[in-house]
Design a protein around this motif. Structure first.
Motif, PDB file in Angstrom:
ATOM      1  N   VAL A 138       0.836  -1.198   0.000  1.00 64.62           N
ATOM      2  CA  VAL A 138       0.000   0.000   0.000  1.00 64.62           C
ATOM      3  C   VAL A 138       0.871   1.249   0.000  1.00 64.62           C
ATOM      4  CG1 VAL A 138      -1.580   1.364   1.431  1.00 64.62           C
ATOM      5  CG2 VAL A 138      -2.025  -1.073   1.053  1.00 64.62           C
ATOM      6  N   THR A 139       1.871   1.266   0.840  1.00 65.31           N
ATOM      7  CA  THR A 139       2.768   2.427   0.916  1.00 65.31           C
ATOM      8  C   THR A 139       3.486   2.645  -0.411  1.00 65.31           C
ATOM      9  OG1 THR A 139       3.107   2.028   3.280  1.00 65.31           O
ATOM     10  CG2 THR A 139       4.709   3.433   2.171  1.00 65.31           C
ATOM     11  N   HIS A 140       3.894   1.561  -1.043  1.00 64.26           N
ATOM     12  CA  HIS A 140       4.596   1.670  -2.321  1.00 64.26           C
ATOM     13  C   HIS A 140       3.704   2.299  -3.390  1.00 64.26           C
ATOM     14  CE1 HIS A 140       7.531   0.819  -5.383  1.00 64.26           C
ATOM     15  NE2 HIS A 140       6.724  -0.007  -6.044  1.00 64.26           N
ATOM     16  N   GLN A 141       2.447   1.876  -3.456  1.00 66.06           N
ATOM     17  CA  GLN A 141       1.530   2.434  -4.452  1.00 66.06           C
ATOM     18  C   GLN A 141       1.282   3.917  -4.207  1.00 66.06           C
ATOM     19  OE1 GLN A 141       0.837   0.686  -7.098  1.00 66.06           O
ATOM     20  NE2 GLN A 141       1.817  -1.115  -6.197  1.00 66.06           N
ATOM     21  N   LEU A 188       2.786   7.277  -6.740  1.00 64.65           N
ATOM     22  CA  LEU A 188       1.969   8.389  -7.224  1.00 64.65           C
ATOM     23  C   LEU A 188       2.503   9.716  -6.695  1.00 64.65           C
ATOM     24  CD1 LEU A 188      -1.414   6.555  -6.920  1.00 64.65           C
ATOM     25  CD2 LEU A 188      -0.636   7.708  -9.001  1.00 64.65           C
ATOM     26  N   TRP A 189       2.900   9.719  -5.446  1.00 65.08           N
ATOM     27  CA  TRP A 189       3.447  10.940  -4.866  1.00 65.08           C
ATOM     28  C   TRP A 189       4.722  11.355  -5.609  1.00 65.08           C
ATOM     29  CZ3 TRP A 189       1.502  13.550  -0.442  1.00 65.08           C
ATOM     30  CH2 TRP A 189       2.289  14.623   0.018  1.00 65.08           C
ATOM     31  N   LEU A 217       0.537  19.996  -4.303  1.00 63.53           N
ATOM     32  CA  LEU A 217      -0.583  19.180  -4.771  1.00 63.53           C
ATOM     33  C   LEU A 217      -0.088  18.107  -5.743  1.00 63.53           C
ATOM     34  CD1 LEU A 217      -3.077  22.115  -5.456  1.00 63.53           C
ATOM     35  CD2 LEU A 217      -2.991  20.662  -3.416  1.00 63.53           C
ATOM     36  N   LEU A 218      -0.925  17.119  -6.011  1.00 59.51           N
ATOM     37  CA  LEU A 218      -0.582  16.040  -6.929  1.00 59.51           C
ATOM     38  C   LEU A 218      -1.478  16.099  -8.161  1.00 59.51           C
ATOM     39  CD1 LEU A 218       0.431  15.021  -4.072  1.00 59.51           C
ATOM     40  CD2 LEU A 218       0.120  12.713  -4.962  1.00 59.51           C
ATOM     41  N   GLY A 224       2.925  11.451   7.642  1.00 56.69           N
ATOM     42  CA  GLY A 224       3.628  12.633   7.152  1.00 56.69           C
ATOM     43  C   GLY A 224       3.138  13.060   5.785  1.00 56.69           C
ATOM     44  N   ARG A 225       2.863  12.093   4.928  1.00 62.00           N
ATOM     45  CA  ARG A 225       2.305  12.414   3.616  1.00 62.00           C
ATOM     46  C   ARG A 225       0.952  13.128   3.778  1.00 62.00           C
ATOM     47  NH1 ARG A 225       6.646  11.810   0.302  1.00 62.00           N
ATOM     48  NH2 ARG A 225       6.874   9.741  -0.642  1.00 62.00           N
ATOM     49  N   PHE A 226       0.118  12.587   4.653  1.00 53.86           N
ATOM     50  CA  PHE A 226      -1.208  13.161   4.830  1.00 53.86           C
ATOM     51  C   PHE A 226      -1.122  14.583   5.374  1.00 53.86           C
ATOM     52  CE2 PHE A 226      -4.976  13.830   7.622  1.00 53.86           C
ATOM     53  CZ  PHE A 226      -5.903  13.986   6.600  1.00 53.86           C
TER      54      PHE A 226
END
Length: 379
Positions: free
Chosen positions: A152-155, A159-160, A170-171, A228-230
């Motif tokens: 899950v983290t890899h996916q 994208l990030w 933003l992405l 941290g991403r969130f």
């Protein structure tokens, strides 16, 4: 419910499967918040209808890969239904869905294709994929939990890494790992624009996955990495809110450009993600201007609750429609935007608006529940 939305009427297509799964999630959240509601029994029965309608469609793992990753949106309701009933057909569909993830085509970096387009990965599919994969591992495959979290983290990270814009935080909508698509950036493969709803799916995926993976059995480093991403994304989303309305633009990297507009599904998704992040303690403080820039206006110095509440109230006032017969409608939701297009600005703002789209109304239900839990209860 009166419109029979979220219940497949036939073999199903990609859009119907996403509508069903999103309806199930919204209604299950309603029952979680209001288990003693006068309509709880009716809602429970409706969820069962929706789950029943997708069960046979999703019972073959190989066939499931013919659908986008959105098919996995029904996974959480199937998990709940199978746990409660031990119904064999639910179990078969659940297992097929899980197995279909392993059969999903991947690009050279291991990134899941969103659909049939070779090497194309979208933000969109993460809301369906990440929470389901996490929930399945926690409930039925605890021995493989660490591996599931890594996947899950890899996916989410792929994208990030491909879609992140350092200027805005933003992405963009997605990327082509082969970098051959007409819209692909030659260096990153990224598409050119930030579509509000695709980023909304991704933001909701992060906050829902954080909820599912908090606990002693989960790799703490992985959880903190996703957290941290969130936090970083939430800050960028809050900064991107329109100062005039509080809502979010259809094309987030072109605020105020001619043809652009405040879109109701993405806006509700951001409200949900921000308020849920506050409720679970993932967002503890307000946000700051990017790179220390000196910004002005109420949004720049507001808390996440301030930003989300202002947006929610604008959404409720602007897009909720009194039909005059005791029912409500929901407007302002873009139909669909695909990277199987030019992915130009003109394409995104030129797609039709749908009245009573489940992708908007279910997002609004989720946003409303978070508003009631986090804001309204304190008024």
């Amino acid at each position: 419910m009166a419109r029979n939305q979220g219940v497949l009427g036939g073999p199903g297509d990609a859009s119907q499967l996403l509508q069903a799964g999103f309806t199930q999630k919204a209604f299950n959240q309603f029952l979680s918040a209001y288990p003693s509601s006068a309509i709880a029994d009716s809602v429970t029965t409706y969820i069962e209808r929706s789950v029943e309608s997708v069960t046979s469609v999703l019972a073959n793992a190989s066939h499931d890969t013919a659908y986008p990753l959105d098919r996995l949106s029904s996974g959480n309701a199937l998990l709940r239904a199978y746990t409660e009933t031990s119904n064999a057909s639910y179990g078969d569909a659940l297992t097929a869905l899980r197995d279909s993830v392993d059969l999903q085509p991947k690009n050279a970096e291991g990134g899941l294709w969103y659909y049939t387009y070779p090497d194309w990965s979208y933000l969109d599919g993460m809301y369906s994929y990440a929470p389901f994969s996490a929930a399945y591992a926690v409930q039925y495959d605890i021995g493989a939990l660490r591996h599931a979290v890594q996947n899950v983290t890899h996916q989410l990270d792929l994208l990030w890494e491909h879609c992140y814009n350092a200027t805005t935080g933003l992405l963009v909508h997605g990327y082509d790992a082969s970098k051959t698509a007409v819209w692909a950036d030659p260096a990153t493969g990224a598409s050119p624009h930030v579509w509000g709803r695709s980023l909304g799916w991704y933001a909701m995926a992060l906050v829902d996955t954080l909820e599912l993976l908090q606990g002693p059995l989960v790799d703490a480093d992985a959880w903190h990495h996703l957290h941290g991403r969130f936090v970083e994304l939430a800050s960028a989303v809050a900064r991107a809110a329109d100062p005039a309305t509080g809502g979010w633009w259809q094309v987030l990297d072109a605020p105020g450009r001619e043809g652009n507009y405040i879109e109701s599904s993405g806006s509700s998704m951001f409200v949900y993600a921000l308020l849920k992040g506050v409720r679970f303690g993932y967002l503890e403080r307000g946000f700051e201007a990017m790179n220390g820039d000196d910004t002005t206006g109420s949004i720049a110095n507001a808390s996440y609750v301030d930003v989300a509440s202002r947006a929610y109230e604008y959404i409720a006032d602007t897009f909720v429609v009194d039909n005059g017969n005791g029912t409500l409608g929901y407007n302002g939701t873009v139909s669909v935007c695909s990277l199987n297009s030019t992915a130009s600005y003109e394409y995104y703002v030129g797609q039709s608006i749908l009245y009573n789209s489940v992708l908007g109304s279910a997002a609004f239900v989720l946003a409303s529940l978070e508003y009631e839990r986090t804001v309204f209860v304190s008024l």
